[in-house]
Design a protein around this motif. Structure first.
Motif, mmCIF file in Angstrom:
data_model
loop_
_atom_site.group_PDB
_atom_site.id
_atom_site.type_symbol
_atom_site.label_atom_id
_atom_site.label_comp_id
_atom_site.label_asym_id
_atom_site.label_seq_id
_atom_site.Cartn_x
_atom_site.Cartn_y
_atom_site.Cartn_z
ATOM 1 N N LYS A 19 -4.642 3.971 -6.667
ATOM 2 C CA LYS A 19 -5.474 2.782 -6.705
ATOM 3 C C LYS A 19 -4.564 1.548 -6.700
ATOM 4 C CE LYS A 19 -9.448 4.842 -9.059
ATOM 5 N NZ LYS A 19 -10.393 4.716 -10.202
ATOM 6 N N TYR A 20 -5.179 0.385 -6.467
ATOM 7 C CA TYR A 20 -4.394 -0.835 -6.304
ATOM 8 C C TYR A 20 -4.935 -1.959 -7.185
ATOM 9 C CZ TYR A 20 -2.790 1.856 -2.330
ATOM 10 O OH TYR A 20 -2.273 2.866 -1.546
ATOM 11 N N ASP A 21 -5.254 -1.626 -8.431
ATOM 12 C CA ASP A 21 -5.836 -2.607 -9.342
ATOM 13 C C ASP A 21 -4.937 -2.940 -10.531
ATOM 14 O OD1 ASP A 21 -6.023 -0.141 -10.515
ATOM 15 O OD2 ASP A 21 -8.193 -0.202 -10.855
ATOM 16 N N LYS A 22 -3.698 -2.454 -10.523
ATOM 17 C CA LYS A 22 -2.748 -2.793 -11.586
ATOM 18 C C LYS A 22 -2.137 -4.162 -11.284
ATOM 19 C CE LYS A 22 1.486 -1.292 -11.539
ATOM 20 N NZ LYS A 22 2.209 -2.588 -11.675
ATOM 21 N N PRO A 23 -2.179 -5.109 -12.209
ATOM 22 C CA PRO A 23 -1.585 -6.424 -11.922
ATOM 23 C C PRO A 23 -0.064 -6.343 -11.880
ATOM 24 C CG PRO A 23 -2.294 -6.317 -14.206
ATOM 25 C CD PRO A 23 -2.793 -5.062 -13.549
ATOM 26 N N ARG A 30 0.927 -3.249 -7.373
ATOM 27 C CA ARG A 30 -0.421 -2.970 -7.876
ATOM 28 C C ARG A 30 -0.764 -1.479 -7.790
ATOM 29 N NH1 ARG A 30 -3.283 -7.633 -8.489
ATOM 30 N NH2 ARG A 30 -2.483 -9.509 -7.459
ATOM 31 N N ARG A 31 0.106 -0.699 -7.203
ATOM 32 C CA ARG A 31 -0.189 0.694 -6.875
ATOM 33 C C ARG A 31 0.096 1.616 -8.059
ATOM 34 N NH1 ARG A 31 2.369 5.246 -4.438
ATOM 35 N NH2 ARG A 31 1.192 6.159 -2.685
ATOM 36 N N THR A 55 2.867 -4.363 -19.687
ATOM 37 C CA THR A 55 2.662 -3.138 -18.923
ATOM 38 C C THR A 55 3.893 -2.269 -19.139
ATOM 39 O OG1 THR A 55 1.351 -4.248 -17.214
ATOM 40 C CG2 THR A 55 2.317 -2.121 -16.643
ATOM 41 N N LYS A 57 0.815 -1.217 0.000
ATOM 42 C CA LYS A 57 0.000 0.000 0.000
ATOM 43 C C LYS A 57 0.849 1.268 0.000
ATOM 44 C CE LYS A 57 -3.955 -2.193 0.248
ATOM 45 N NZ LYS A 57 -4.915 -2.178 -0.890
#
Length: 420
Positions: free
Chosen positions: A141-145, A130-131, A94, A30
Motif C-alpha cells: 500500500k502507499y499510505d505511509k507518510p 509511502r510504500r 515512524t 511505486k
C-alpha cells in the motif's frame, strides 16, 4: 547541478549510487526501494511530517524511548533546561526495525559489508517513501507518510551507512535531516568526565569499523582532553539473545558475562595504567540488558585477576539521550520542529518490522520461518528488482516474548506508544 550530482555519486559507494539512480528512475515511488521526492515540495507541509527512526531490529526502541521522554529544553524558548514537557511532545515517529536481516553486526565477519551498506540505504528509502506492506495481503500500500528526519538508531548502521545516506539525500535534493548515534555516544563519553579507561561493547561489525575508538579519540582531543586506553569487544551473540532469538539459547546473563570477560581481557592486553571505568553500550540492544552487563562486571571484580583491572564504580554511556538532544537542535536550526499547539500529520506513531517475503521464489528459510543464516549472509548488492523481505506493521506477535517483556518493563513510553 549535474556536475554536483556526478561528484556526489563518485564519492558514494557503488551500491548507494545504484540506489540513488534506481529511486530517481522510479520517481512515482511505486517500485520497491523508491520514493516520491515531491513529498517535500511544500516547506510548511514538511514540518508536519513525522520523524523516522530505524535499527536492525527492536534494539533501536531504546533510542525511541529517549526521544519520547527527553526533557532537556524549554519548548517555548528552546533554551536548555527541563520544563516538565517532553521536548518532542508535538512530534510523531515512524519506527522501522529490519528484523528479517538482523543482526547487522555480523555481515562484516563474512565479508558482506557491501550488502550491509545497501541494506542501510534501503532502510532510509523505506522511511522516505509511502510504500509498505499490510499485515495481510499480497500487494503493498502507499499510505505511509514520508519523514522529515532520519535517526539511525543503530551503531553498526551508523558506522557503515551514515555517509552513504547523507550523500544520497543530498543527491536526491531532499531536505531531510540525518542523525546517527555514534557521534552522540562519543559526546556521552566526553560528558561522563571519567578518569579511567574506556571499553566499547558493540557488535562485531561496529568494532571492525573501529568507528568508536576513532570518534571518541577525536571528540576528546578536540575538547583538549587526553585520550585514555580504549578497548573494544564485538559480540555476535548478545544482541540476538536480548531479542530472544532461538539461535542463542543461553540466558542474556550468560552472554553478558562472556562479553564482559572478553572486554576486560582486551583492556588488559593494552597494558593500562588505570582501571576500566567507562563502558560504552555501543549497540542499541545493550541498554535493554544494562543490569545484566553491570552484574557481569561486578562478578568479574570478585576474581583476583580482574579486581584491580575493573573499576568498582563504573559509568555506562548510552548514546540514545545524546542522540535525542542532537535531533532537537537540528530540527530547531532547520526550522522543522513543530511548535506547541501544532500537530503532525499522524495522530500516533507508526511501527514497522521486516519479515521474510515467503512468496518470493528463491529465498531460503530456517525451521522457525526466518531467513536461513547461510542464505542471509551470502547475498550480494545490486538486485533492486528482487524483494526477499517486506516491511509490515509491527505487532506484539512479531516481537519475541522475552523482548516484549523487556520493552514493556524498561521502555514504558514506547510500550504505551505501541498501544499496549
Amino acid at each position: 547541478m549535474k556536475i554536483l550530482t556526478a561528484l556526489l555519486l563518485l564519492a558514494t559507494a557503488v551500491h548507494a549510487a545504484d540506489l540513488i539512480e534506481h529511486a530517481r528512475a522510479h520517481a512515482d515511488g511505486k517500485a520497491a526501494f523508491s520514493f516520491d521526492a515531491r513529498a517535500w515540495n511544500d516547506a510548511e507541509a514538511t514540518r508536519h511530517l513525522p520523524i523516522g527512526v530505524f535499527d536492525s531490529g527492536i534494539g533501536g526502541l531504546t533510542v525511541l524511548e529517549a526521544l519520547l521522554t527527553l526533557d532537556a529544553f524549554h519548548n517555548d524558548t528552546l533554551q536548555p533546561g527541563a520544563d516538565g514537557v517532553p521536548d518532542f511532545a508535538q512530534e510523531r515517529f515512524t519506527y522501522f526495525g529490519d528484523q528479517a536481516n538482523m543482526p547487522y553486526g555480523n555481515y562484516s565477519a563474512v565479508n558482506r559489508t557491501d550488502y550491509l551498506r545497501e541494506l542501510i540505504v534501503k532502510d532510509a528509502v523505506f522511511l522516505l517513501g509511502r510504500r509498505a506492506w499490510p499485515a495481510k495481503g499480497g500487494e503493498p500500500k502507499y499510505d505511509k507518510p514520508p519523514v522529515k528526519a532520519i535517526v539511525i538508531a543503530c551503531n553498526t548502521a551508523t558506522a557503515y551507512g551514515l555517509e552513504d545516506i547523507r550523500k544520497a539525500v543530498a543527491a536526491w535534493k531532499v531536505p531531510v535531516i540525518v542523525v546517527g548515534v555514534v557521534e552522540a555516544g562519543a559526546r556521552g563519553v566526553l560528558e561522563s568526565k571519567g578518569t579511567g579507561g574506556i571499553g566499547v561493547l558493540a557488535t562485531v561489525g561496529t568494532c571492525a569499523s573501529k568507528v568508536y575508538p576513532r570518534t571518541i579519540a577525536s571528540t576528546l582531543g578536540r575538547a583538549g582532553q587526553s585520550v585514555p586506553v580504549i578497548a573494544q569487544q564485538g559480540s555476535a551473540t548478545l544482541a540476538g539473545a536480548i531479542e530472544g532469538d532461538a539461535a542463542f539459547p543461553d540466558s542474556v546473563s550468560a552472554y553478558a558475562m562472556k562479553e564482559a570477560r572478553a572486554l576486560a581481557e582486551a583492556y588488559r592486553a593494552e597494558k593500562p595504567s588505570v582501571p576500566l571505568q567507562t563502558i560504552v553500550l555501543g549497540c542499541t540492544h545493550y541498554p535493554l540488558a544494562k543490569e545484566e552487563i553491570d552484574t557481569a562486571f561486578t562478578a568479574l571484580r570478585q576474581e583476583d585477576a580482574f579486581r584491580d583491572l575493573v573499576a568498582e564504580h563504573r559509568t555506562f554511556v548510552n548514546p540514545a539521550e545524546a542522540t535525542a538532544r542532537e535531533l532537537f537542535r537540528e530540527l530547531a536550526q532547520a526550522k522543522l520542529r513543530l511548535k506547541p499547539g501544532e500537530k503532525c500529520v499522524l495522530e500516533r506513531g507508526l511501527f514497522y518490522l521486516s519479515v521474510p517475503r515467503v512468496e518470493e521464489v528463491g529465498i531460503q528459510l530456517s525451521g522457525d520461518g526466518s531467513l536461513d543464516k547461510d542464505y542471509k549472509y551470502s547475498r550480494s548488492p545490486g538486485h533492486l528488482d528482487f524483494e526477499d523481505t517486506k516491511n509490515v506493521p509491527l505487532t506484539t506477535e512479531l516481537i519475541p516474548a522475552n523482548s516484549a517483556k523487556l520493552v514493556r518493563e524498561r521502555l514504558p513510553a514506547v510500550w504505551k506508544s505501541l498501544g499496549r
